[in-house]
Design a protein around this motif. Structure first.
Motif, PDB file in Angstrom:
ATOM      1  N   LEU A  89       0.982  -1.164  -0.071  1.00  0.00           N
ATOM      2  CA  LEU A  89      -0.244  -0.008  -0.073  1.00  0.00           C
ATOM      3  C   LEU A  89       0.862   1.416  -0.106  1.00  0.00           C
ATOM      4  CD1 LEU A  89      -2.805   0.819   0.102  1.00  0.00           C
ATOM      5  CD2 LEU A  89      -2.773   1.008   2.685  1.00  0.00           C
ATOM      6  N   LEU A  90       1.852   1.124   0.976  1.00  0.00           N
ATOM      7  CA  LEU A  90       2.792   2.291   0.989  1.00  0.00           C
ATOM      8  C   LEU A  90       4.218   1.880   1.258  1.00  0.00           C
ATOM      9  CD1 LEU A  90       0.603   4.603   3.583  1.00  0.00           C
ATOM     10  CD2 LEU A  90       1.093   5.154   1.242  1.00  0.00           C
ATOM     11  N   VAL A  91       5.282   2.528   0.904  1.00  0.00           N
ATOM     12  CA  VAL A  91       6.413   2.192   1.211  1.00  0.00           C
ATOM     13  C   VAL A  91       6.783   1.893   2.542  1.00  0.00           C
ATOM     14  CG1 VAL A  91       8.919   3.126   1.043  1.00  0.00           C
ATOM     15  CG2 VAL A  91       7.477   3.217  -0.975  1.00  0.00           C
ATOM     16  N   ASN A  92       7.160   0.883   3.108  1.00  0.00           N
ATOM     17  CA  ASN A  92       7.226   0.613   4.451  1.00  0.00           C
ATOM     18  C   ASN A  92       8.904  -0.019   4.938  1.00  0.00           C
ATOM     19  OD1 ASN A  92       7.622  -1.871   3.408  1.00  0.00           O
ATOM     20  ND2 ASN A  92       6.028  -2.967   4.332  1.00  0.00           N
ATOM     21  N   ALA A  93       9.708   0.324   4.062  1.00  0.00           N
ATOM     22  CA  ALA A  93      11.104  -0.014   4.287  1.00  0.00           C
ATOM     23  C   ALA A  93      11.932   0.907   3.294  1.00  0.00           C
ATOM     24  CB  ALA A  93      11.475  -1.523   4.194  1.00  0.00           C
ATOM     25  N   GLY A  94      13.347   1.160   3.990  1.00  0.00           N
ATOM     26  CA  GLY A  94      14.195   1.840   3.206  1.00  0.00           C
ATOM     27  C   GLY A  94      14.511   1.135   1.903  1.00  0.00           C
ATOM     28  N   MET A  95      14.551  -0.253   1.871  1.00  0.00           N
ATOM     29  CA  MET A  95      15.087  -1.002   0.805  1.00  0.00           C
ATOM     30  C   MET A  95      13.923  -1.024  -0.385  1.00  0.00           C
ATOM     31  SD  MET A  95      13.523  -4.158   0.989  1.00  0.00           S
ATOM     32  CE  MET A  95      14.478  -5.244  -0.082  1.00  0.00           C
ATOM     33  N   VAL A  96      12.812  -0.896  -0.169  1.00  0.00           N
ATOM     34  CA  VAL A  96      11.550  -1.149  -1.201  1.00  0.00           C
ATOM     35  C   VAL A  96      11.914  -0.395  -2.456  1.00  0.00           C
ATOM     36  CG1 VAL A  96       9.181  -0.566  -1.657  1.00  0.00           C
ATOM     37  CG2 VAL A  96       9.843  -1.375   0.627  1.00  0.00           C
ATOM     38  N   PRO A  97      12.340   0.543  -2.616  1.00  0.00           N
ATOM     39  CA  PRO A  97      12.621   1.130  -4.120  1.00  0.00           C
ATOM     40  C   PRO A  97      13.645   0.268  -4.783  1.00  0.00           C
ATOM     41  CG  PRO A  97      12.652   3.003  -2.547  1.00  0.00           C
ATOM     42  CD  PRO A  97      12.575   1.612  -1.760  1.00  0.00           C
ATOM     43  N   PHE A  98      14.632  -0.508  -3.950  1.00  0.00           N
ATOM     44  CA  PHE A  98      15.603  -1.291  -4.615  1.00  0.00           C
ATOM     45  C   PHE A  98      14.996  -2.636  -4.789  1.00  0.00           C
ATOM     46  CE2 PHE A  98      17.595   2.170  -2.069  1.00  0.00           C
ATOM     47  CZ  PHE A  98      18.096   3.251  -3.096  1.00  0.00           C
ATOM     48  N   LYS A  99      13.919  -2.875  -4.400  1.00  0.00           N
ATOM     49  CA  LYS A  99      13.671  -4.430  -4.071  1.00  0.00           C
ATOM     50  C   LYS A  99      13.686  -5.183  -5.518  1.00  0.00           C
ATOM     51  CE  LYS A  99       9.514  -7.167  -3.005  1.00  0.00           C
ATOM     52  NZ  LYS A  99       8.272  -6.973  -2.512  1.00  0.00           N
ATOM     53  N   PRO A 100      13.278  -4.596  -6.642  1.00  0.00           N
ATOM     54  CA  PRO A 100      13.719  -5.191  -7.989  1.00  0.00           C
ATOM     55  C   PRO A 100      15.247  -5.511  -8.002  1.00  0.00           C
ATOM     56  CG  PRO A 100      12.418  -3.271  -8.104  1.00  0.00           C
ATOM     57  CD  PRO A 100      12.875  -3.335  -6.763  1.00  0.00           C
ATOM     58  N   TYR A 101      16.171  -4.806  -7.622  1.00  0.00           N
ATOM     59  CA  TYR A 101      17.379  -5.187  -7.814  1.00  0.00           C
ATOM     60  C   TYR A 101      17.895  -6.290  -7.003  1.00  0.00           C
ATOM     61  CZ  TYR A 101      17.137  -0.521  -9.475  1.00  0.00           C
ATOM     62  OH  TYR A 101      16.554   0.692 -10.066  1.00  0.00           O
ATOM     63  N   PHE A 102      17.418  -6.336  -5.659  1.00  0.00           N
ATOM     64  CA  PHE A 102      17.761  -7.381  -4.883  1.00  0.00           C
ATOM     65  C   PHE A 102      17.207  -8.823  -5.282  1.00  0.00           C
ATOM     66  CE2 PHE A 102      18.182  -4.025  -1.366  1.00  0.00           C
ATOM     67  CZ  PHE A 102      19.675  -4.080  -1.526  1.00  0.00           C
ATOM     68  N   LEU A 103      16.093  -8.614  -5.911  1.00  0.00           N
ATOM     69  CA  LEU A 103      15.148 -10.146  -6.393  1.00  0.00           C
ATOM     70  C   LEU A 103      15.929 -10.307  -7.871  1.00  0.00           C
ATOM     71  CD1 LEU A 103      11.745  -9.226  -5.355  1.00  0.00           C
ATOM     72  CD2 LEU A 103      13.251 -10.481  -4.340  1.00  0.00           C
ATOM     73  N   GLY A 104      16.812  -9.431  -8.261  1.00  0.00           N
ATOM     74  CA  GLY A 104      17.208  -9.813  -9.610  1.00  0.00           C
ATOM     75  C   GLY A 104      16.095  -9.639 -10.758  1.00  0.00           C
ATOM     76  N   GLN A 105      15.136  -8.742 -10.663  1.00  0.00           N
ATOM     77  CA  GLN A 105      13.938  -8.658 -11.549  1.00  0.00           C
ATOM     78  C   GLN A 105      14.607  -7.573 -12.429  1.00  0.00           C
ATOM     79  OE1 GLN A 105      10.958  -7.433  -9.007  1.00  0.00           O
ATOM     80  NE2 GLN A 105      10.163  -9.572  -8.410  1.00  0.00           N
ATOM     81  N   LYS A 106      15.406  -6.603 -11.884  1.00  0.00           N
ATOM     82  CA  LYS A 106      16.091  -5.505 -12.881  1.00  0.00           C
ATOM     83  C   LYS A 106      17.525  -5.636 -12.631  1.00  0.00           C
ATOM     84  CE  LYS A 106      11.821  -2.535 -12.850  1.00  0.00           C
ATOM     85  NZ  LYS A 106      11.666  -1.159 -12.691  1.00  0.00           N
ATOM     86  N   LYS A 107      18.123  -5.043 -13.633  1.00  0.00           N
ATOM     87  CA  LYS A 107      19.541  -4.949 -13.378  1.00  0.00           C
ATOM     88  C   LYS A 107      19.666  -3.601 -12.847  1.00  0.00           C
ATOM     89  CE  LYS A 107      24.071  -4.469 -15.638  1.00  0.00           C
ATOM     90  NZ  LYS A 107      24.709  -4.876 -17.095  1.00  0.00           N
ATOM     91  N   PRO A 108      20.482  -3.263 -11.693  1.00  0.00           N
ATOM     92  CA  PRO A 108      20.711  -2.262 -11.093  1.00  0.00           C
ATOM     93  C   PRO A 108      21.432  -1.308 -11.874  1.00  0.00           C
ATOM     94  CG  PRO A 108      22.125  -3.848  -9.932  1.00  0.00           C
ATOM     95  CD  PRO A 108      21.110  -4.400 -10.928  1.00  0.00           C
ATOM     96  N   PRO A 109      21.240   0.217 -11.927  1.00  0.00           N
ATOM     97  CA  PRO A 109      21.915   1.091 -12.706  1.00  0.00           C
ATOM     98  C   PRO A 109      23.268   1.520 -11.994  1.00  0.00           C
ATOM     99  CG  PRO A 109      20.055   2.349 -11.731  1.00  0.00           C
ATOM    100  CD  PRO A 109      20.043   0.783 -11.167  1.00  0.00           C
ATOM    101  N   TYR A 110      23.574   1.212 -10.712  1.00  0.00           N
ATOM    102  CA  TYR A 110      24.620   1.646 -10.162  1.00  0.00           C
ATOM    103  C   TYR A 110      25.127   0.347  -8.976  1.00  0.00           C
ATOM    104  CZ  TYR A 110      20.289   3.651  -8.234  1.00  0.00           C
ATOM    105  OH  TYR A 110      19.168   3.606  -8.057  1.00  0.00           O
ATOM    106  N   PRO A 111      26.278   0.172  -8.916  1.00  0.00           N
ATOM    107  CA  PRO A 111      26.796  -0.811  -7.968  1.00  0.00           C
ATOM    108  C   PRO A 111      26.389  -0.807  -6.694  1.00  0.00           C
ATOM    109  CG  PRO A 111      28.655   0.319  -8.700  1.00  0.00           C
ATOM    110  CD  PRO A 111      27.557   0.838  -9.316  1.00  0.00           C
ATOM    111  N   ARG A 112      26.446   0.387  -6.164  1.00  0.00           N
ATOM    112  CA  ARG A 112      26.334   0.902  -4.571  1.00  0.00           C
ATOM    113  C   ARG A 112      25.500   2.261  -4.639  1.00  0.00           C
ATOM    114  NH1 ARG A 112      32.404   1.760  -2.336  1.00  0.00           N
ATOM    115  NH2 ARG A 112      32.707  -0.446  -3.097  1.00  0.00           N
ATOM    116  N   ALA A 113      24.493   2.235  -3.579  1.00  0.00           N
ATOM    117  CA  ALA A 113      23.702   3.573  -3.371  1.00  0.00           C
ATOM    118  C   ALA A 113      23.671   3.766  -2.130  1.00  0.00           C
ATOM    119  CB  ALA A 113      22.478   3.313  -4.305  1.00  0.00           C
TER     120      ALA A 113
END
Length: 890
Positions: free
Chosen positions: A35-59
């Motif tokens: 429903l709402l962003v509930n953790a700091g890592m939510v915007p990066f979730k696709p990268y951690f799950l391997g669904q998208k390639k991260p555009p940067y190695p560290r953030a």
């Protein structure tokens, strides 16, 4: 250290170490499961799950977070909050434990003067997973943390996963020892109130196959790329670094709480029930403003319901504090914007919108409360008189359905009366209501009529013939009339009525285009039409008021639209198509329409974009569109199959549903869109398009607003007059105005900095005199001083430290400096080493002073800061500290 400074230091530290700084995502989660962003890592979730390639190695980021599960607990304790911010650094297969842990330790322990947070190393403890020898070795052998301050814990405390198959791994947490006054010794495993978690380092290194519970899961193997996800609560860090006891006393929250106390003539810290209400208000106002800032509007569903619930809880708690019928949310919204504006400047820019939304919700709910509370009190009285302990579901449903009382509020108020609520009965009745009702939006557009009445009318009379593309007037027959949602045979003068004709030139609101207005006349009546809706395909409902006479079903009618309004709206609609094409040309085909509104003379256009659109792009799009107007391209509309339209590359509009046959509107060869709206005959009829600016309305969505035709000319004329006035006032040619204004602003800022430097120097100049005038109390030198009003907290701190440093190291000295930087008093205490050996602690002394000021404070033994709400009590505060020193000296 203010919250904004904490965030700045965190991001700068990691930027210097190669991290890409990622702005906070909107609270409105793109993840459909949230429903709402509930953790700091939510915007990066696709990268951690391997669904998208991260555009940067560290953030690294400071992410806005909202958690709604604990809303009912907010205020009851000082630990629960709904909105907070997570500082996080992330590695996507780049670095791992050997770098992440030293990063965290370095930032925490580096002195404040060198850009760190200045935590004493001997006050920090760490925990690791029982079998995580690697992290233990890094902490002990590489970083140098004593083994006795490294504690091993189980899966429940030191393992992270998402609760579903996917990445997981051990975590290592860092804790701050707040001192024996907060609990017993023994580290985090003994007391997590005294030992406060400040940073959690999560190491995603395993692929989990089955996840049954927090501690029961199967590991499929190691991830191909080990990653790091860390989180540090900004509010908790602020509480520690600002020397206060909890998150409600930090800068960004206490300002709101203090203003609420001032408005309701309450005192925080004196009455437990009042304190709960003040905490609820402070938390929910902060959360509410941030939600509205991210585009959420109050409603009865989803995110809108979360927002509505918070604002209404805040209003109710203001009433519990004695606010009565006073409307205070406007003031509290302004305070919240001020408190959070340094970190989120968009709040300042969007202040008018924030006020409008929140003011309207307050006005609506105050009316609900007046009526609903009386009904609730009667229901409670009846329940208790019968000796029952549960409010019936029908009573709760009546409060919700008839008086607009949210069920959560009924539950909360019933609990305060020692009663339960038959929730199962309530939800059964709600389900029955949903089965009877159709879509809320359609109901609103038809005067909350029973849509089955309209459905029957459509079945009897057939589809309404829309003539509006080619005609502005039409002869028609009245086939239906509705008053208050019910079908009637006739309606007289003064009646608000809904008229259904067999054919009409009126355009019903849709596709972003506002409806037509105009008149419907019969031989015996005149109806002024103010709104036109199409609740079902093929049905057009004209809503208005009978100005004179009586209109009857079966009457022959003359329907006529307001042609000037239609022309102005049509210009706006065609301009929207052109701007859409212009942004796609400038930004790429990903700049897809996400909504629009075409009004007379102006329009707004929403589109998807990764970030803000630069002024140069806005200018280019505006120039391109106006060139199309000069070329006076023909506007052509035709019908074709949906398949053919797609093959032609026609753009589909946001939120529209299409049948097998669609209508395409072309502007020359420049633009081609699927559209059911009305348009001009050629682009030259628009005259001029003036883009006013663009802004964010949510995650990945931007909004452009613009003027068309005479409205655009009038705007530019006013701008020309304004520029002429500035040019005359500054004695500068128009083309030189930007440079001249920039020079004036630069000089003004330089003067302000110089004034600040001189003022700071003036404050510090008295350090020697203060040290020389110290009073001797039992061998302890005491300096108490009130600085001039306006002295900043930073200068108060510098002065206290300067004075303390002028005493011999072996001579006990206590320095207390107080001032009023703005409207709230601040005190800073400093005690040297010799003073601390005499049992004196800056944190305790500043607490004594702050309590005398009606506030709180605390901190380290050597230097601490606090504040309050009563500037007039500074003399009492200085006296209270002198009394405390005398007691220690004796």
């Amino acid at each position: 250290m203010e919250s904004a400074e904490i965030a700045r230091r965190f991001l700068r530290f990691f930027e210097e170490r190669g991290h890409t700084i990622v702005p906070s995502a909107s609270l409105v989660a793109e993840d459909p499961t949230l429903l709402l962003v509930n953790a700091g890592m939510v915007p990066f979730k696709p990268y951690f799950l391997g669904q998208k390639k991260p555009p940067y190695p560290r953030a690294a980021s400071v992410q806005k977070v909202m958690r709604t599960l604990d809303i009912d607990e907010v205020g009851k304790t000082t630990r629960h909050a709904s909105f907070f911010q997570m500082l996080g650094n992330f590695s996507f297969g780049d670095y791992f434990k050997e770098q992440a842990l030293p990063f965290a330790w370095e930032l925490l322990t580096r002195p404040e003067a060198e850009g760190g947070f200045g935590f004493p190393e001997d006050r920090l403890w760490v925990t690791v997973l029982h079998e995580d020898d690697e992290s233990h070795d890094i902490w002990h052998n590489k970083i140098g943390v004593p083994a006795e301050r490294i504690q091993r814990r189980g899966l429940a405390d030191n393992y992270w996963h998402m609760g579903v198959p996917g990445p997981g791994g051990p975590c290592s947490e860092i804790y701050y020892d707040r001192g024996p006054e907060y609990g017993r010794e023994g580290g985090p495993v003994a007391d997590e109130n005294r030992y406060l978690e400040v940073w959690n380092n999560v190491f995603m290194q395993f692929q989990l196959r089955e996840v049954r519970t927090k501690v029961d899961f199967d590991v499929a193997g190691e991830l191909p790329a080990k990653s790091v996800d860390t989180g540090m609560g900004l509010e908790r860090m602020a509480a520690i670094l600002q020397g206060v006891d909890n998150i409600y006393e930090i800068d960004t929250t206490y300002k709101i709480l203090d203003r609420a106390a001032e408005l309701t003539r309450s005192r925080y810290g004196r009455d437990g029930r009042a304190d709960v209400s003040l905490r609820v208000i402070a938390d929910h106002m902060r959360a509410g403003v941030m939600l509205v800032g991210d585009g959420v509007l109050p409603s009865n569903e989803g995110r809108g319901y979360v927002l509505r619930r918070m604002l209404r809880r805040a209003i109710r708690n203001l009433r519990l504090l004695g606010a009565g019928e006073e409307r205070y949310l406007h003031e509290l919204t302004a305070t919240t914007i001020e408190a959070m504006g340094r970190q989120y400047p968009d709040l300042i820019a969007d202040a008018a919108h924030l006020h409008t939304v929140i003011d309207a919700e307050e006005s609506s709910f105050l009316g609900t409360l007046r009526t609903g509370t009386a009904i609730f009190d009667a229901a409670v009285e009846e329940t208790k008189r019968k000796g029952e302990g549960t409010l019936r579901g029908a009573q709760a449903f009546q409060l919700h359905d008839t008086y607009g009382f949210p069920i959560d509020l009924t539950l909360e108020m019933a609990a305060e009366q020692g009663l339960r609520v038959d929730e199962d009965g309530f939800r059964r009745l709600m389900g029955e209501q949903r089965d009877r009702a159709k879509a809320d939006s359609a109901a609103k557009k038809t005067g909350n009529a029973d849509l089955s009445v309209l459905g029957d009318l459509l079945d009897r009379s057939g589809r309404v013939d829309f003539l509006g593309y080619d005609h502005t007037t039409a002869e028609a027959t009245v086939v239906g009339l509705l008053v208050d949602g019910a079908s009637v045979p006739a309606a007289g003068a003064g009646t608000t009525v809904e008229v259904v004709l067999d054919r009409t030139p009126f355009y019903a609101e849709g596709g972003g285009q506002l409806s037509d207005q105009g008149t419907v006349r019969t031989g015996g009546a005149h109806v002024e039409v103010v709104d036109v809706q199409s609740p079902f395909a093929g049905l057009v409902v004209h809503r208005g008021k009978v100005r004179d006479g009586e209109i009857r079903v079966g009457d022959q009618a003359q329907a006529e639209i307001d042609i000037e309004r239609r022309r102005a709206i049509s210009r706006s609609h065609t301009a929207t198509h052109l701007v859409h094409r212009g942004f796609r040309n400038a930004l790429g085909e990903s700049a897809a329409q996400a909504g629009s509104e075409n009004s007379p003379g102006r329009f707004r256009f929403d589109f998807t974009a990764a970030g803000a659109v630069s002024p140069s792009v806005l200018r280019d799009v505006e120039d391109e569109v106006n060139a199309i107007l000069i070329n006076d391209l023909k506007v052509h509309a035709f019908h074709t199959s949906l398949e053919e339209a797609r093959s032609m590359g026609a753009l589909a509009l946001f939120g529209e549903k299409y049948g097998d046959e669609v209508r395409i509107v072309e502007v020359g060869d420049y633009s081609r869109e699927l559209c059911g709206g009305t348009h001009v005959a050629s682009s030259g009829q628009l005259g001029l398009v003036k883009v006013l600016g663009e802004s964010s309305i949510g995650a990945g969505v931007r909004r452009v607003e613009a003027l068309v035709g005479i409205d655009a000319f009038r705007f530019l004329a006013r701008e020309s007059v304004l520029v002429a006035q500035l040019s005359e006032a500054l004695k500068t040619r128009r083309e030189e105005l930007p440079e001249r204004v920039d020079g004036i602003v630069t000089r003004l800022r330089a003067a302000e900095r110089e004034l600040e430097r001189l003022r700071s120097a003036q404050v510090l100049a008295v350090a020697g005199e203060l040290a020389a005038a110290a009073r001797d109390i039992g061998g302890i030198s005491l300096v108490t001083h009130r600085a001039p009003d306006g002295t900043s907290p930073d200068d108060l701190r510098k002065l206290a430290l300067d004075v303390r440093g002028r005493f011999p190291a072996d001579h006990a000295a206590v320095v207390l400096v107080a001032g009023v930087p703005a409207d709230r008093p601040v005190v800073v205490a400093a005690v040297n080493d010799a003073g601390r050996t005499r049992g004196l602690a800056a944190g305790r002394l500043v607490g004594v002073a702050a309590r005398a000021l009606g506030g709180g404070g605390g901190g380290k033994d050597d230097v601490a800061q606090g504040g309050g709400s009563r500037p007039e009590s500074i003399g009492d505060a200085l006296g209270a500290v002198e009394h405390a020193v005398r007691e220690a000296a004796s």
